[in-house]
Design a protein around this motif. Structure first.
Motif, PDB file in Angstrom:
ATOM      1  N   HIS A 189       0.783  -1.139  -0.072  1.00 10.46           N
ATOM      2  CA  HIS A 189       0.050  -0.073  -0.010  1.00 10.46           C
ATOM      3  C   HIS A 189       0.947   1.346   0.078  1.00 10.46           C
ATOM      4  N   SER A 190       0.310   2.432   0.051  1.00 10.23           N
ATOM      5  CA  SER A 190       1.105   3.738  -0.187  1.00 10.23           C
ATOM      6  C   SER A 190       1.715   4.148   1.050  1.00 10.23           C
ATOM      7  N   SER A 191       0.821   4.099   1.982  1.00 11.86           N
ATOM      8  CA  SER A 191       1.362   4.735   3.306  1.00 11.86           C
ATOM      9  C   SER A 191       0.651   4.001   4.515  1.00 11.86           C
ATOM     10  N   GLY A 192       1.343   3.788   5.351  1.00 11.22           N
ATOM     11  CA  GLY A 192       0.770   2.838   6.571  1.00 11.22           C
ATOM     12  C   GLY A 192       0.193   4.023   8.025  1.00 11.22           C
ATOM     13  N   GLY A 193       0.456   5.169   7.818  1.00 10.05           N
ATOM     14  CA  GLY A 193       0.011   5.976   8.844  1.00 10.05           C
ATOM     15  C   GLY A 193       0.620   6.022  10.144  1.00 10.05           C
ATOM     16  N   GLY A 194       1.841   5.275  10.020  1.00  6.46           N
ATOM     17  CA  GLY A 194       2.816   5.154  11.499  1.00  6.46           C
ATOM     18  C   GLY A 194       2.947   3.620  11.690  1.00  6.46           C
ATOM     19  N   HIS A 195       2.007   2.702  11.110  1.00  6.87           N
ATOM     20  CA  HIS A 195       2.061   1.335  11.759  1.00  6.87           C
ATOM     21  C   HIS A 195       1.331   0.646  10.598  1.00  6.87           C
ATOM     22  N   THR A 196       1.732  -0.375  10.058  1.00  8.44           N
ATOM     23  CA  THR A 196       0.766  -1.324   9.057  1.00  8.44           C
ATOM     24  C   THR A 196       0.077  -2.358   9.994  1.00  8.44           C
ATOM     25  N   ASP A 197      -0.696  -3.050   9.395  1.00  5.61           N
ATOM     26  CA  ASP A 197      -1.879  -3.836  10.204  1.00  5.61           C
ATOM     27  C   ASP A 197      -1.708  -5.182  10.157  1.00  5.61           C
ATOM     28  N   ASP A 198      -2.380  -6.180  10.654  1.00  9.81           N
ATOM     29  CA  ASP A 198      -2.490  -7.402  10.335  1.00  9.81           C
ATOM     30  C   ASP A 198      -3.703  -7.743   9.302  1.00  9.81           C
ATOM     31  N   ALA A 199      -3.194  -8.611   8.463  1.00  7.90           N
ATOM     32  CA  ALA A 199      -4.144  -9.124   7.465  1.00  7.90           C
ATOM     33  C   ALA A 199      -5.661  -9.479   8.117  1.00  7.90           C
ATOM     34  N   GLY A 200      -5.522 -10.262   9.208  1.00  7.39           N
ATOM     35  CA  GLY A 200      -6.862 -10.575   9.980  1.00  7.39           C
ATOM     36  C   GLY A 200      -7.679  -9.504  10.468  1.00  7.39           C
ATOM     37  N   ASN A 201      -6.979  -8.329  10.648  1.00  4.47           N
ATOM     38  CA  ASN A 201      -7.818  -7.318  11.249  1.00  4.47           C
ATOM     39  C   ASN A 201      -8.509  -6.451   9.892  1.00  4.47           C
ATOM     40  N   VAL A 202      -7.847  -6.460   9.120  1.00  6.12           N
ATOM     41  CA  VAL A 202      -8.575  -5.677   7.800  1.00  6.12           C
ATOM     42  C   VAL A 202      -9.362  -6.669   7.030  1.00  6.12           C
TER      43      VAL A 202
END
Length: 398
Positions: A227-240
């Protein structure tokens, strides 16, 4: 040149000299039970189910049937129009269940609707029109995707990381679509592919210097989303996506200098009513569930006549938001309720959404990769940070 499809590639380990002492990455052997071919081809759907498709070639070309037999010679730069006739496709006065437009010179390009592409064109009938597929070599495809997705101004190590991620993503989806008319699409639902217009010396170098390299987990290609930008932290696939992957875990991002690190969107309440029809005037939006790093998973829209729960992804898509890492505040009063009872006046005129990042937030952050590369991290280190529990391998026959 044969028009037959190429089988899935065999993958073998890279030499240990490539390790650079990283320690986090181990080069591995990935064996897919298919024969090695001279070249890995991808079939990219460019125009899908269109009534008509504009085609052409920069060099003299041949029109071939499904068996690879020549049907006609096509002059260079001659505009053509493909269409569906019954259960066949038609081009240059010829018809068939499958047609190929193939330049006769190695440097010949093909034109499909808006862009020039390397390789050649495959035409098949779709459900409601023509499907025009670009058959293109893997590394030519990767060079274009790097330019289409990241451009060419990012640091070279970031471009290389994108090349490996894009190559892995393409082959992962190719291996799962053997019964589909094409391996990948060319838009944002896949990874963007704009043909030769997106290439540059730097994107070609990124593809060439990582040629054949892919990411694997437990001997299998991974779904190397980015993705372009994580906003300070990326996330788990399970959360998204509610589907966990051991290699797609949330990690700190380094995208603080990204132009989309923080942003604000103003959404009229009336627009929200279209998302949640039947619940009356929207009075509030509650984030019922968030990921540990602040991405909205479930939201509740509360109206004057009821409420409706929506997923974070649905909310983002319906409103065109950059991400689901958001905070929501009501603002103003509607003109029709401002002079009524205090309860009625609680309906805001619009909602202000403070957001961070751009994209789904899973896998590699492109702006984060750029920041790491600018601090002299190698592309191998960048990949090992964003794709946990993975190893690098190389595809033969590229």
């Amino acid at each position: 040149m044969s028009v037959a499809l190429f089988s899935s590639p065999v993958v073998s380990p890279l030499p240990s000299a490539w390790l650079r002492g990283i320690g986090l990455l181990v080069w591995a052997w990935l064996c897919l039970a298919f024969p090695v071919q001279a070249r890995v081809l991808l079939r990219v759907g460019i125009a899908v189910n269109k009534p008509q498709v504009r085609l052409g070639s920069s060099a003299p070309a041949r029109l071939l049937n499904a068996q690879g037999q020549p049907l006609a010679e096509v002059p260079a730069m001659q505009p053509l129009q493909a269409s569906r006739i019954g259960s066949a496709v038609s081009l240059a006065g010829q018809q068939g269940e499958r047609l190929y437009l193939q330049p006769t010179t190695p440097d010949g390009l093909v034109f499909i609707d808006q862009n020039w592409y390397r390789g050649w064109v495959e035409l098949i009938p779709g459900e409601s029109g023509v499907i025009a597929i670009n058959q293109v070599g893997l590394e030519d495809y990767v060079s274009s995707v790097v330019g289409s997705e990241m451009g060419h101004r990012f640091p070279m190590e970031a471009l290389k990381a994108q090349a490996v991620a894009s190559r892995t993503y393409a082959l992962y989806h190719r291996s799962r679509r053997s019964q589909q008319p094409f391996d990948l699409g060319n838009g944002v639902d896949w990874q963007v592919y704009k043909g030769v217009a997106a290439e540059s010396n730097r994107t070609q170098a990124a593809a060439r210097e990582t040629a054949g390299q892919v990411l694997i987990h437990q001997g299998q290609l991974i779904n190397a989303v980015f993705h372009s930008s994580g906003g300070g932290h990326t996330d788990d696939a399970g959360n998204v996506w509610l589907e966990s992957r051991p290699y797609l875990q949330g990690v700190p991002d380094f995208d603080h200098h990204s132009p989309v690190f923080s942003w604000t969107a103003t959404i009229p309440a009336q627009q929200l009513q279209q998302l949640a029809g039947g619940i009356g005037a929207i009075r509030s939006i509650e984030i019922l569930r968030s990921s540990p790093w602040g991405r909205a998973i479930t939201l509740r829209l509360v109206g004057s006549q009821g409420s409706k729960d929506v997923s974070g992804s649905e909310f983002r898509r319906a409103l065109g938001l950059r991400s689901t890492m958001i905070a929501i505040s009501p603002r103003g009063e509607t003109a029709t309720t401002a002079s009524l009872t205090p309860v009625a006046a609680a309906s805001p005129a619009f909602f202000e959404i403070q957001g961070r990042g751009y994209g789904h937030g899973v896998g590699m952050s492109q702006w984060g990769a750029a920041a790491l590369a600018s601090q002299n991290y190698s592309y191998q280190q960048i990949l090992s940070h964003y794709y946990r529990n993975t190893r690098l391998a190389v595809v033969e026959g590229r």
